[in-house]
Design an enzyme around this catalytic site. Structure first.
Site, PDB file in Angstrom:
ATOM      1  N   ALA B 120       0.879  -1.180   0.000  1.00 47.03           N
ATOM      2  CA  ALA B 120       0.000   0.000   0.000  1.00 47.03           C
ATOM      3  C   ALA B 120       0.913   1.226   0.000  1.00 47.03           C
ATOM      4  O   ALA B 120       1.120   1.868   1.018  1.00 47.03           O
ATOM      5  CB  ALA B 120      -0.914  -0.020   1.209  1.00 47.03           C
ATOM      6  N   ALA B 121       1.474   1.528  -1.153  1.00 46.33           N
ATOM      7  CA  ALA B 121       2.692   2.343  -1.212  1.00 46.33           C
ATOM      8  C   ALA B 121       2.487   3.860  -1.256  1.00 46.33           C
ATOM      9  O   ALA B 121       3.356   4.600  -0.825  1.00 46.33           O
ATOM     10  CB  ALA B 121       3.505   1.931  -2.430  1.00 46.33           C
ATOM     11  N   PRO B 123       1.744   7.710  -0.604  1.00 44.21           N
ATOM     12  CA  PRO B 123       2.307   8.525  -1.677  1.00 44.21           C
ATOM     13  C   PRO B 123       3.776   8.248  -1.977  1.00 44.21           C
ATOM     14  O   PRO B 123       4.346   8.914  -2.827  1.00 44.21           O
ATOM     15  CB  PRO B 123       2.139   9.947  -1.143  1.00 44.21           C
ATOM     16  CG  PRO B 123       2.264   9.791   0.337  1.00 44.21           C
ATOM     17  CD  PRO B 123       1.650   8.463   0.661  1.00 44.21           C
ATOM     18  N   GLY B 124       4.386   7.296  -1.264  1.00 44.25           N
ATOM     19  CA  GLY B 124       5.733   6.889  -1.667  1.00 44.25           C
ATOM     20  C   GLY B 124       6.847   7.266  -0.712  1.00 44.25           C
ATOM     21  O   GLY B 124       8.012   7.083  -1.038  1.00 44.25           O
ATOM     22  N   SER B 125       6.513   7.794   0.465  1.00 44.57           N
ATOM     23  CA  SER B 125       7.580   8.160   1.408  1.00 44.57           C
ATOM     24  C   SER B 125       8.379   6.917   1.810  1.00 44.57           C
ATOM     25  O   SER B 125       9.613   6.912   1.769  1.00 44.57           O
ATOM     26  CB  SER B 125       7.003   8.851   2.645  1.00 44.57           C
ATOM     27  OG  SER B 125       5.934   8.097   3.171  1.00 44.57           O
ATOM     28  N   LYS B 126       7.665   5.847   2.154  1.00 45.91           N
ATOM     29  CA  LYS B 126       8.371   4.626   2.582  1.00 45.91           C
ATOM     30  C   LYS B 126       8.955   3.892   1.377  1.00 45.91           C
ATOM     31  O   LYS B 126      10.019   3.291   1.472  1.00 45.91           O
ATOM     32  CB  LYS B 126       7.433   3.737   3.391  1.00 45.91           C
ATOM     33  CG  LYS B 126       6.990   4.415   4.683  1.00 45.91           C
ATOM     34  CD  LYS B 126       5.998   3.594   5.461  1.00 45.91           C
ATOM     35  CE  LYS B 126       5.380   4.411   6.577  1.00 45.91           C
ATOM     36  NZ  LYS B 126       4.427   5.447   6.097  1.00 45.91           N
ATOM     37  N   ASP B 144      -0.391   0.229  -5.398  1.00 44.33           N
ATOM     38  CA  ASP B 144      -1.539   0.861  -4.729  1.00 44.33           C
ATOM     39  C   ASP B 144      -2.781   0.594  -5.558  1.00 44.33           C
ATOM     40  O   ASP B 144      -2.696   0.033  -6.645  1.00 44.33           O
ATOM     41  CB  ASP B 144      -1.315   2.352  -4.444  1.00 44.33           C
ATOM     42  CG  ASP B 144      -1.920   2.723  -3.081  1.00 44.33           C
ATOM     43  OD1 ASP B 144      -3.127   2.436  -2.872  1.00 44.33           O
ATOM     44  OD2 ASP B 144      -1.210   3.239  -2.222  1.00 44.33           O
ATOM     45  N   CYS B 243      -0.646   3.950  11.277  1.00 35.97           N
ATOM     46  CA  CYS B 243      -0.466   5.185  12.037  1.00 35.97           C
ATOM     47  C   CYS B 243      -1.698   5.400  12.921  1.00 35.97           C
ATOM     48  O   CYS B 243      -2.227   6.499  12.996  1.00 35.97           O
ATOM     49  CB  CYS B 243      -0.217   6.373  11.117  1.00 35.97           C
ATOM     50  SG  CYS B 243      -1.537   6.658   9.944  1.00 35.97           S
TER      51      CYS B 243
END
Lengths: 134, 315
Positions: B120-121, B123-126, B144, B243
């Site tokens: 579940a990527a 917006p791409g921070s991780k 995603d 989170c």
């Protein structure tokens, strides 16, 4: 693709054979690692946008300027900090360069896309979405 | 007003549950939820020498404080108001990312040459952090579920220069059908959640919170977690994170993965304060193993709240 690779080799002195390159539409070229290219899965997109065909050669993306620039032996222009800040606001920069054509832009160890030198100024080819708003 | 949180936003059932969970610390939780989080950035060592960039930022008047659990993470104690509108950001030399959000990739610890899935990527921070930790080697699939979420993901992958990433668009619950069984060495599932840990960013999560909405999203999370576990190779490791602080979205999901044979491992992170996961909550008995999961409350490290579990699939 061979035309692009030959242009990169001749213009910048860089060999991209360690990467995989794929076409994206008629004019764009994307770059990715060979492993990522060989992994079988139905994708939306792979790797990063590297370059786009233009009448005067190729526009090199910001990411392309890193990948090519680190090995480039010619056609790289180093800006002063003041020029770099203006460049990143999307401005053209008045410089004197050896010949007309596409140049990779550098400030210190940082690459900042590409520009076209028309004999008077380095025309800014960084897309607006990657520049800094005033 | 209750500790700065607008009147009426905290529902009686929320207060009952969280007082039960935290006791006297409940008021401390609320006081941290009412504060804006400290801005933080993650430097991209694949594009720039981090020492050079730190020196450059400090020369411009920034005050940076290293984040102990990720060597390229910094809190910005003083800096420009719009961290996303600087030359360095636009060139992909750093990513604006909350300090706690850097934890799941560190716990997953992907290495160069591995095959990794971020299910579940967006917006791409991780995703981009994982790619940098892999030194752009190996394969990282970033998935995603909707085109608009994938667009944001693609833009960030481009900006950070993540050349080992493949973006896919699929419903994560069908990951085994889409990717195949036991395909990846490592899987990150940073699951969509009720976002209670993010109240410091926006009150929205408190306004939306209800036991019904938590139950609904927990079902989705469990489906995603089971699918993520199935695409993991034998011997591979998976991080399940959210989170939120909701036990139903955290320990309950992990407890159900343990029933499938997953084994919990205790993460080792320097400089991070965290509490062991819950052994029981309401009518559920999760068991002592759940103490190996990490509950990170906003007041522990002055971050947003997070839950992280590290699971291994036995050989």
């Amino acid at each position: 693709m061979s035309e692009f690779l030959a242009w990169i080799r001749e213009w910048f002195g860089v060999d991209l054979s360690g990467f995989s390159l794929v076409r994206s539409g008629k004019k764009r070229i994307r770059l990715l690692t060979k492993e990522a290219a060989e992994f079988y899965v139905k994708d939306v997109i792979r790797g990063v946008y590297l370059a786009k065909k233009a009448p005067y050669g190729y526009i090199i993306s910001v990411e392309g300027s890193y990948i090519i620039g680190r090995g480039a032996s010619r056609h790289v222009v180093e800006l002063t900090e003041e020029e770099f800040r203006r460049w990143m606001r999307g401005e053209d920069i008045a410089v004197e360069l050896p010949e007309r054509g596409v140049y990779l832009v550098k400030f210190g160890p940082v690459f900042a896309g590409s520009g076209y030198y028309n004999g008077k100024v380095l025309r800014n080819l960084v897309p607006k979405s990657r520049t800094v708003e005033p | 007003m209750s500790d700065g949180i607008p009147e009426g936003l905290i529902k009686p059932e929320f207060e009952r549950r969280y007082r039960k969970l935290l006791g006297e610390e409940y008021d401390i939780l609320l006081s941290f939820m009412a504060r804006k989080p400290i801005p933080s950035i993650r430097l991209n060592p694949m594009k720039v020498d981090p020492d050079w960039l730190v020196a450059k930022l400090e020369e411009s008047g920034w005050v940076l404080e290293p984040i102990p659990w990720y060597e390229y993470g910094y809190r910005v104690r003083k800096g420009p108001e719009r961290l996303g509108n600087t030359e360095w950001h636009q060139l992909g030399l750093y990513y604006v990312q909350e300090a706690a959000s850097m934890i799941p990739p560190v716990v997953l610890s992907p290495g160069p040459g591995e095959r990794v899935l971020d299910l579940a990527a967006s917006p791409g921070s991780k995703t981009t952090q994982l790619s940098e930790m892999m030194r752009y080697e190996g394969v990282l699939v970033a998935n995603d579920v909707t085109p608009d979420r994938v667009d944001a993901l693609i833009a960030n992958i481009q900006r950070m220069g993540s050349i080992n990433v493949i973006v896919t668009l699929s419903d994560g619950r069908r990951a085994p059908q889409f990717f195949g069984e036991e395909k990846f060495d490592k899987v990150l599932l940073d699951a969509p959640c009720s976002s209670l840990g993010e109240v410091r960013r926006s009150w929205g999560a408190l306004a939306r919170w209800s036991p019904k909405s938590v139950n609904k999203i927990a079902k989705l999370q469990l489906s995603l977690a089971k699918a993520a576990y199935r695409v993991l190779k034998k011997g591979g490791v998976m991080v399940y994170s959210t989170c939120t602080l909701e036990p139903k979205e955290n320990e309950w999901v992990v407890y159900n993965l343990l029933k499938l044979g997953a084994v919990l491992e205790e993460p080792q992170l320097e400089g991070l304060r965290w509490r062991p996961g819950l052994e029981r909550w309401m009518d559920w008995e999760f068991g002592g193993e759940l103490r190996k999961t990490m509950r990170i409350y906003p007041q522990d490290n002055d971050t947003i709240g997070f839950f992280v579990a590290l699971l291994r699939k036995p050989m």
